[in-house]
Each structure stands twice: as C-alpha cells, then as structure tokens.
Design a protein around this motif. Structure first.
Motif, short mmCIF file in Angstrom:
data_model
loop_
_atom_site.label_atom_id
_atom_site.label_comp_id
_atom_site.label_asym_id
_atom_site.label_seq_id
_atom_site.Cartn_x
_atom_site.Cartn_y
_atom_site.Cartn_z
N TYR A 15 0.89 -1.26 0.01
CA TYR A 15 0.08 -0.04 -0.06
C TYR A 15 0.75 1.17 -0.12
O TYR A 15 1.63 1.30 0.77
N GLN A 19 -3.13 4.97 -4.59
CA GLN A 19 -2.91 3.96 -5.56
C GLN A 19 -4.35 3.39 -5.49
O GLN A 19 -5.18 3.61 -4.95
N ILE A 21 -6.57 -0.46 -6.70
CA ILE A 21 -6.53 -2.04 -6.86
C ILE A 21 -7.76 -2.45 -7.52
O ILE A 21 -8.85 -1.87 -7.50
N SER A 78 -1.74 -3.70 -6.49
CA SER A 78 -1.91 -2.41 -6.51
C SER A 78 -1.21 -1.75 -7.56
O SER A 78 -0.22 -2.24 -7.90
#
Length: 111
Positions: A15, A19, A21, A78
């Motif tokens: 993480y 960002q 996912i 991610s």
C-alpha cells in the motif's frame, strides 16, 4: 452493504496512499473494477473501499446490493495512479467515491 466496504485481504496489502487496486466478485467472473483504498491497512489488515452503485456498473452495483459480509472478493495487485503529496500547501477537492484516495493522503499527512 454500506457505501463504505471493509475488506480483509488474506495477506497484507502492499500500500501507498493514492494507489488503486482491481476488485473482482465471483458473481461476475470476467469483470474487474478499480477502487482506491481510503486508508492504509489497519492493524487487523482491513482496508476501506468507497463503492457507489451506478446504473451501468455491474461490479459496483453487485458490491453495494448483493455481496454480503464474509463473501469472497478477489483483489489484484495495487497500481500507482500518480496521485502523490508534494511539498507545500495542500488543497484537496473531491466528490462521491473520489474522496477515498484523498482521504488516504490526508491520513498520511496526519501520520
């Protein structure tokens, strides 16, 4: 489900604030939807996603109206969205689910 979905990945999510996912529900095997985590993984590994049902949004609508707590979701790796903090003043403007990545950046500033 509520517009804020709490997910607990099997392994800790790699993480960085801002960002995104990819998320997939087995209810729609060939469809993925990108979401930005609204927080760094908590001590228990949970992450909050902001999800809004939209008329043409099969995955989002399913997450909001059909998926139940404990149901399996697939999370992909991610990806950076080029949303980063820079030195200087901070002005963040968002609406709806666009608040999620900005909330994550604010959380980073507070830490």
């Amino acid at each position: 489900m509520t517009p804020e979905e709490i997910v607990r990945p099997w392994s800790r999510l790699a993480y960085r604030p801002g960002q995104a996912i990819p998320v997939h529900t087995p209810r729609h095997p060939d469809q993925w939807r990108w979401y930005s985590p609204a927080n760094a993984p908590r001590p228990d590994g949970t992450v909050e996603l902001h999800v809004r049902a939209v008329a043409a949004g099969t995955v989002s609508t399913s997450l909001v109206h059909q998926v139940r707590p404990g149901e399996l979701l697939h999370l992909g790796p991610s990806h950076d969205t080029d949303l980063h903090l820079r030195d200087g003043d901070l002005l963040l403007v968002a609406g709806g689910t666009g608040l999620a990545p900005l909330r994550a950046l604010v959380e980073q500033v507070v830490r």
